[in-house]
Motif scaffolding. Structure first.
Motif, PDB file in Angstrom:
ATOM      1  N   GLN A 103       3.943   2.245  -0.357  1.00 51.99           N
ATOM      2  CA  GLN A 103       3.442   1.426  -1.456  1.00 51.99           C
ATOM      3  C   GLN A 103       3.328   2.263  -2.718  1.00 51.99           C
TER       4      GLN A 103
ATOM      5  N   THR B 173       0.750  -3.642  -7.399  1.00 47.54           N
ATOM      6  CA  THR B 173       1.046  -2.888  -6.180  1.00 47.54           C
ATOM      7  C   THR B 173       2.259  -3.506  -5.512  1.00 47.54           C
TER       8      THR B 173
ATOM      9  N   THR C 233       5.337  -2.914  -2.288  1.00 46.41           N
ATOM     10  CA  THR C 233       5.699  -2.233  -1.044  1.00 46.41           C
ATOM     11  C   THR C 233       7.209  -2.276  -0.907  1.00 46.41           C
TER      12      THR C 233
ATOM     13  N   ASN D 278      -1.201   6.907   1.948  1.00 46.37           N
ATOM     14  CA  ASN D 278      -1.856   6.135   3.019  1.00 46.37           C
ATOM     15  C   ASN D 278      -2.456   7.049   4.046  1.00 46.37           C
TER      16      ASN D 278
END
Length: 102
Positions: free
Chosen positions: A39, A66, A68, A102
């Motif tokens: 992301q 945002t 992905t 992440n």
């Protein structure tokens, strides 16, 4: 007179190689650098072509969004919210993101 603060070239080469293969945070990189599943937050869109900018805005690709990366081959596909969008190479190269760790 020898400057004692200068690192030997062999150590500098080693540090460079380590940095090349170590994940690091960047303020902005091309969307092309994301890996599938990663992301990023859109930081800016870099193009002088108003048509491309308008197209990206209409898809919801704006600074702060945002996204992905769902697929990078054979064509690039991103997810914005619950919507998947396929991008051409020119649009892809215009988008810069900050990778979210992440």
């Amino acid at each position: 007179m020898k400057d004692e603060n200068i690192l030997p070239s062999s150590l500098l080469n080693s540090l460079f190689i380590i940095k090349m293969f170590t994940r690091f945070s960047v303020t902005g990189c091309s969307l092309e650098l994301l890996r599938t599943g990663e992301q990023g937050i859109v930081t800016f869109c870099k193009t002088q072509d108003e048509t491309i900018l308008a197209k990206l805005r209409s898809m919801g690709v704006t600074p702060g969004t945002t996204i992905t990366l769902e697929q990078s081959f054979p064509s690039l596909s991103i997810k914005i919210g619950n919507t998947s969008v396929a991008l051409d190479i020119v649009s892809t190269r215009a988008i810069y993101v900050r990778i979210i760790d992440n």
